[in-house]
Design a protein around this motif. Structure first.
Motif, PDB file in Angstrom:
ATOM      1  N   VAL A  22     -11.983   7.654   5.371  1.00  0.00           N
ATOM      2  CA  VAL A  22     -12.277   7.738   3.938  1.00  0.00           C
ATOM      3  C   VAL A  22     -10.996   7.610   3.137  1.00  0.00           C
ATOM      4  CG1 VAL A  22     -13.311   9.104   2.104  1.00  0.00           C
ATOM      5  CG2 VAL A  22     -14.165   9.289   4.444  1.00  0.00           C
ATOM      6  N   VAL A  23     -11.074   6.798   2.137  1.00  0.00           N
ATOM      7  CA  VAL A  23      -9.899   6.531   1.331  1.00  0.00           C
ATOM      8  C   VAL A  23     -10.283   6.541  -0.150  1.00  0.00           C
ATOM      9  CG1 VAL A  23      -8.792   4.401   0.579  1.00  0.00           C
ATOM     10  CG2 VAL A  23      -8.242   5.350   2.807  1.00  0.00           C
ATOM     11  N   GLN A  24      -9.490   7.243  -0.951  1.00  0.00           N
ATOM     12  CA  GLN A  24      -9.725   7.220  -2.391  1.00  0.00           C
ATOM     13  C   GLN A  24      -8.759   6.241  -3.035  1.00  0.00           C
ATOM     14  OE1 GLN A  24     -10.015  11.890  -2.450  1.00  0.00           O
ATOM     15  NE2 GLN A  24     -10.439  11.082  -4.475  1.00  0.00           N
ATOM     16  N   TYR A  25      -9.324   5.264  -3.690  1.00  0.00           N
ATOM     17  CA  TYR A  25      -8.519   4.216  -4.281  1.00  0.00           C
ATOM     18  C   TYR A  25      -8.043   4.666  -5.657  1.00  0.00           C
ATOM     19  CZ  TYR A  25      -7.174  -0.631  -5.233  1.00  0.00           C
ATOM     20  OH  TYR A  25      -6.478  -1.786  -5.492  1.00  0.00           O
ATOM     21  N   GLY A  26      -6.748   4.643  -5.870  1.00  0.00           N
ATOM     22  CA  GLY A  26      -6.179   5.085  -7.143  1.00  0.00           C
ATOM     23  C   GLY A  26      -6.473   4.110  -8.258  1.00  0.00           C
TER      24      GLY A  26
ATOM     25  N   LEU B  33       0.825  -1.205   0.000  1.00  0.00           N
ATOM     26  CA  LEU B  33       0.000   0.000   0.000  1.00  0.00           C
ATOM     27  C   LEU B  33       0.862   1.260   0.000  1.00  0.00           C
ATOM     28  CD1 LEU B  33      -3.155   0.437   0.323  1.00  0.00           C
ATOM     29  CD2 LEU B  33      -2.604   1.019   2.690  1.00  0.00           C
TER      30      LEU B  33
ATOM     31  N   ALA C 148      -4.532  -1.550  11.763  1.00  0.00           N
ATOM     32  CA  ALA C 148      -5.926  -1.538  11.287  1.00  0.00           C
ATOM     33  C   ALA C 148      -6.322  -2.878  10.683  1.00  0.00           C
ATOM     34  CB  ALA C 148      -6.126  -0.423  10.269  1.00  0.00           C
ATOM     35  N   GLY C 149      -5.405  -3.511   9.964  1.00  0.00           N
ATOM     36  CA  GLY C 149      -5.720  -4.784   9.326  1.00  0.00           C
ATOM     37  C   GLY C 149      -6.039  -5.850  10.354  1.00  0.00           C
TER      38      GLY C 149
ATOM     39  N   ALA D  17      -4.995  12.977   0.772  1.00  0.00           N
ATOM     40  CA  ALA D  17      -5.757  13.611  -0.306  1.00  0.00           C
ATOM     41  C   ALA D  17      -5.652  15.118  -0.150  1.00  0.00           C
ATOM     42  CB  ALA D  17      -7.219  13.173  -0.249  1.00  0.00           C
TER      43      ALA D  17
ATOM     44  N   THR E 182      -0.558  -0.601  -4.558  1.00  0.00           N
ATOM     45  CA  THR E 182      -1.910  -0.068  -4.480  1.00  0.00           C
ATOM     46  C   THR E 182      -1.826   1.343  -3.921  1.00  0.00           C
ATOM     47  OG1 THR E 182      -2.914  -2.227  -4.113  1.00  0.00           O
ATOM     48  CG2 THR E 182      -4.138  -0.316  -3.355  1.00  0.00           C
ATOM     49  N   VAL E 183      -2.314   2.292  -4.676  1.00  0.00           N
ATOM     50  CA  VAL E 183      -2.227   3.682  -4.235  1.00  0.00           C
ATOM     51  C   VAL E 183      -3.546   4.125  -3.636  1.00  0.00           C
ATOM     52  CG1 VAL E 183      -1.708   6.038  -4.894  1.00  0.00           C
ATOM     53  CG2 VAL E 183      -0.624   4.144  -6.096  1.00  0.00           C
ATOM     54  N   VAL E 184      -3.438   4.759  -2.513  1.00  0.00           N
ATOM     55  CA  VAL E 184      -4.632   5.170  -1.796  1.00  0.00           C
ATOM     56  C   VAL E 184      -4.448   6.600  -1.283  1.00  0.00           C
ATOM     57  CG1 VAL E 184      -5.386   4.872   0.576  1.00  0.00           C
ATOM     58  CG2 VAL E 184      -5.820   3.080  -1.075  1.00  0.00           C
ATOM     59  N   GLN E 185      -5.462   7.423  -1.507  1.00  0.00           N
ATOM     60  CA  GLN E 185      -5.410   8.779  -0.949  1.00  0.00           C
ATOM     61  C   GLN E 185      -6.244   8.824   0.320  1.00  0.00           C
ATOM     62  OE1 GLN E 185      -6.050  10.560  -5.225  1.00  0.00           O
ATOM     63  NE2 GLN E 185      -5.728  12.221  -3.759  1.00  0.00           N
ATOM     64  N   TYR E 186      -5.587   9.165   1.391  1.00  0.00           N
ATOM     65  CA  TYR E 186      -6.247   9.176   2.693  1.00  0.00           C
ATOM     66  C   TYR E 186      -6.976  10.499   2.883  1.00  0.00           C
ATOM     67  CZ  TYR E 186      -6.758   8.014   7.649  1.00  0.00           C
ATOM     68  OH  TYR E 186      -7.246   7.696   8.887  1.00  0.00           O
ATOM     69  N   GLY E 187      -8.246  10.423   3.148  1.00  0.00           N
ATOM     70  CA  GLY E 187      -9.054  11.632   3.310  1.00  0.00           C
ATOM     71  C   GLY E 187      -8.735  12.358   4.591  1.00  0.00           C
TER      72      GLY E 187
ATOM     73  N   GLN F  18     -15.864  13.982   3.176  1.00  0.00           N
ATOM     74  CA  GLN F  18     -14.821  13.374   3.990  1.00  0.00           C
ATOM     75  C   GLN F  18     -14.883  13.880   5.419  1.00  0.00           C
ATOM     76  OE1 GLN F  18     -11.112  13.979   1.966  1.00  0.00           O
ATOM     77  NE2 GLN F  18     -11.605  12.476   0.382  1.00  0.00           N
TER      78      GLN F  18
ATOM     79  N   GLY G  43       0.968   1.530  -9.989  1.00  0.00           N
ATOM     80  CA  GLY G  43       0.135   0.370 -10.283  1.00  0.00           C
ATOM     81  C   GLY G  43       0.898  -0.668 -11.106  1.00  0.00           C
TER      82      GLY G  43
ATOM     83  N   GLN H  46      -0.010   7.328 -10.081  1.00  0.00           N
ATOM     84  CA  GLN H  46      -0.807   6.168  -9.708  1.00  0.00           C
ATOM     85  C   GLN H  46      -0.666   5.066 -10.734  1.00  0.00           C
ATOM     86  OE1 GLN H  46      -4.792   7.538  -9.010  1.00  0.00           O
ATOM     87  NE2 GLN H  46      -4.252   8.510  -7.076  1.00  0.00           N
TER      88      GLN H  46
ATOM     89  N   VAL I  85      -6.386   2.862 -11.550  1.00  0.00           N
ATOM     90  CA  VAL I  85      -5.511   3.192 -12.661  1.00  0.00           C
ATOM     91  C   VAL I  85      -6.088   2.732 -13.981  1.00  0.00           C
ATOM     92  CG1 VAL I  85      -3.306   3.485 -11.549  1.00  0.00           C
ATOM     93  CG2 VAL I  85      -4.239   1.192 -11.835  1.00  0.00           C
TER      94      VAL I  85
ATOM     95  N   LEU J 298      -2.779   2.032   8.810  1.00  0.00           N
ATOM     96  CA  LEU J 298      -2.976   1.211   7.613  1.00  0.00           C
ATOM     97  C   LEU J 298      -1.704   0.458   7.224  1.00  0.00           C
ATOM     98  CD1 LEU J 298      -5.206   3.523   5.369  1.00  0.00           C
ATOM     99  CD2 LEU J 298      -5.883   1.714   6.948  1.00  0.00           C
ATOM    100  N   ARG J 299      -0.621   0.701   7.927  1.00  0.00           N
ATOM    101  CA  ARG J 299       0.656   0.029   7.673  1.00  0.00           C
ATOM    102  C   ARG J 299       1.070   0.106   6.207  1.00  0.00           C
ATOM    103  NH1 ARG J 299       0.475   0.300  12.488  1.00  0.00           N
ATOM    104  NH2 ARG J 299       0.969  -1.341  14.006  1.00  0.00           N
TER     105      ARG J 299
END
Lengths: 333, 333
Positions: free
Chosen positions: B101-105, A69, B57-58, A74, A100-105, B91, A95, A91, B107, A121-122
């Motif tokens: 909230v997380v935005q998944y990139g 991750l 978190a996981g 964001a 896996t790219v994630v933007q944290y709100g 958010q 990819g 991204q 691709v 989220l490690r």
DNA sequence: TTGAAAGCGCTACCAA
DNA sequence: TTGGTAGCGCTTTCAA
């Protein structure tokens, strides 16, 4: 709709395929160390498809001790086409490298609190645009297993890789240009909106820097992004003696330019105007807007830097200047 | 910097505080069912702080069987201030309700593949703007434990809540207005860039819809977002007989308006122009640009819908129309 | 008021 | 080539 039964696990797949959980794992992960017979592979894939099995990323990263991750906060403000393209490219490139790219709100989180939230989220890597992450935040992330922390901002942070975006250079470019065009009394538009200080501050400083030791003066002009504010500023203009202005970006430039024109001032004769970011709209204005074009690093390069850092977490933090600024002269200056 | 030792776990905290892992969990989660003595609480907090402990978190969601993660695909195109504000609000509101909230990139992922990738993170809710998620994707997500799937798009999807954004209404509004102003030969600018079809298509259809049964004609005009393309289109204009144009949004409107003016056409006398989105720049143009203002739902409302759906996963999917369109007449039409 | 222990889903080591 | 199984970090039930 009927409430679905429980989420299928790899054990369910194993049961349906008539094999062990280990075999399922081997097949679905294409583990090269073990060879599974073709019929078995087929049965496993079949069963997985039939059940709609999707692996549990949390469980996997728990077991593996690390994730794939990549986390970015964001952006909290509307982001221009330039940065948006950069983000998309990044991204895509990450990819390709199987991250896996994630933007944290990031809502109201600040500094170390934000870093702690991200760390839950490690992520294996964290990319942080702007300022706002300190050495302690970096340490938190690293202790939580982040193998690469990269800042994209004005200055480097202890322990993190840095892509230095020296917005100073943008202001410097504009300031030098206006001086060369014979302007000596230069205003710098600074957005009154919060959240942009980390860009606008250095841009202003860059102008000051370019004109240090000359006979030119630099005046900061706070401006809210509304017509009223622009009109008020334009109304005060005549008495100010300013003969040029560097706007924070092309949008603010357009806003002010219109207000100045409505006030009867001629551009560039009475006031030279220059923007930044080279937006499409600058070419549509009359006179056409001069601007400072900004070059961001390629997303692919940054992705490679991240990958390298992840593979070699012990390496020295890389520090690289990545922001190019070049003048685009048109008609307004 | 010395490579940090292993990531601290709750067991490390327990050891340092001289208590059991259970106690650590109770203290750090403020579990109300058990009462822990004040000195113990202090020792635990102290130890956690000292070690820089951050929960995993996981592992937590693995144990709990569900997460607090709300996932949205990240938009692939530059997003305007309107949507950006909506996103920020959303958010913030979800953050207040203790969601992450997380935005998944996203691709190159499409349809069901994308849904599967999202499902790996086991989000408790998924918000999907635009089209692109089908009933099978919804099913995948639900089986993976998503208790709410909400689409923000042109039409509802089986099994998911829907916030219907009827861009048809935008086109309808513009078409009706132009007709009322006496225009009968109406062009509709459609971006040639891909990724915007799900907005531009309905907007065009809306114009057609508004003018069905009248003597007016509607012509689709594909336009790339470049000066050259706009100039070429403007050059062909005289022969086209079009007396009005509805642009996809204010930016395209500005682009075309400039090209038309450079071609010697008078606005609105020869051609009426109307945009959409009510961007600041429309007010700065001369003539001032008429536009269709779009009202998005409040982020707070959507956050509440999500929360309700999560709490009551069995409930009927809500379907709500949320896109308001109102005309802002200025000088260009 | 605190501790012991089971088990969430997954992978990798070792044995068969 | 395949299966058994330990254990990643965490919460929660049951016992003490």
């Amino acid at each position: 709709m009927v409430q679905m039964p429980n989420t299928p696990t790899s054990a369910d797949v194993a049961r349906l395929a008539g094999v062990s959980r280990a075999t399922v794992s081997y097949v679905l992960n294409n583990t090269s160390a073990v060879r599974i017979s073709e019929p078995t592979r087929r049965r496993v894939h079949e069963a997985a498809r039939e059940l709609g099995y999707v692996p549990h990323a949390g469980a996997r990263s728990l077991r593996a001790g690390h994730s794939r991750l990549v986390l970015m906060p964001a952006p909290a403000f509307p982001v221009g086409p330039l940065y948006s393209r950069f983000l998309g490219e990044l991204q895509w490139a990450l990819g390709r490298l199987d991250y896996t790219v994630v933007q944290y709100g990031t809502v109201g989180l600040q500094g170390d609190d934000a870093a702690r939230a991200w760390a839950e989220l490690r992520p294996v890597a964290v990319l942080v645009p702007g300022a706002g992450l300190g050495p302690r935040g970096v340490a938190v992330l690293k202790r939580a297993g982040a193998r690469a922390v990269v800042t994209l901002g004005p200055e480097r942070v202890e322990g993190a890789h840095a892509l230095l975006m020296d917005h100073d250079a943008v202001g410097h470019c504009a300031g030098a240009h206006l001086y060369a065009r014979g302007r000596r009394s230069i205003g710098v538009l600074v957005p009154a909106e919060s959240g942009l200080e980390s860009f606008s501050g250095p841009r202003l400083a860059g102008v000051r820097h370019a004109l240090r030791g000359t006979d030119a003066t630099v005046t900061a002009l706070p401006l809210a992004c509304t017509e009223r504010a622009a009109a008020a500023l334009a109304a005060r203009w005549a008495g100010s003696g300013l003969d040029a202005v560097f706007a924070y970006n092309d949008e603010y430039a357009m806003l002010l330019m219109r207000a100045l024109q409505d006030e009867g001032l001629r551009i560039p004769d009475d006031v030279a105007v220059i923007g930044a970011d080279d937006l499409m709209l600058g070419r549509l204005l009359r006179p056409r807007l001069s601007t400072v074009r900004i070059e961001l690093p390629s997303g692919r390069d940054l992705a490679e830097l991240v990958d390298r850092a992840v593979r070699d977490p012990g390496g020295e933090p890389e520090v690289r200047k990545v922001l190019g600024a070049s003048l685009v002269q048109r008609e307004s200056s």
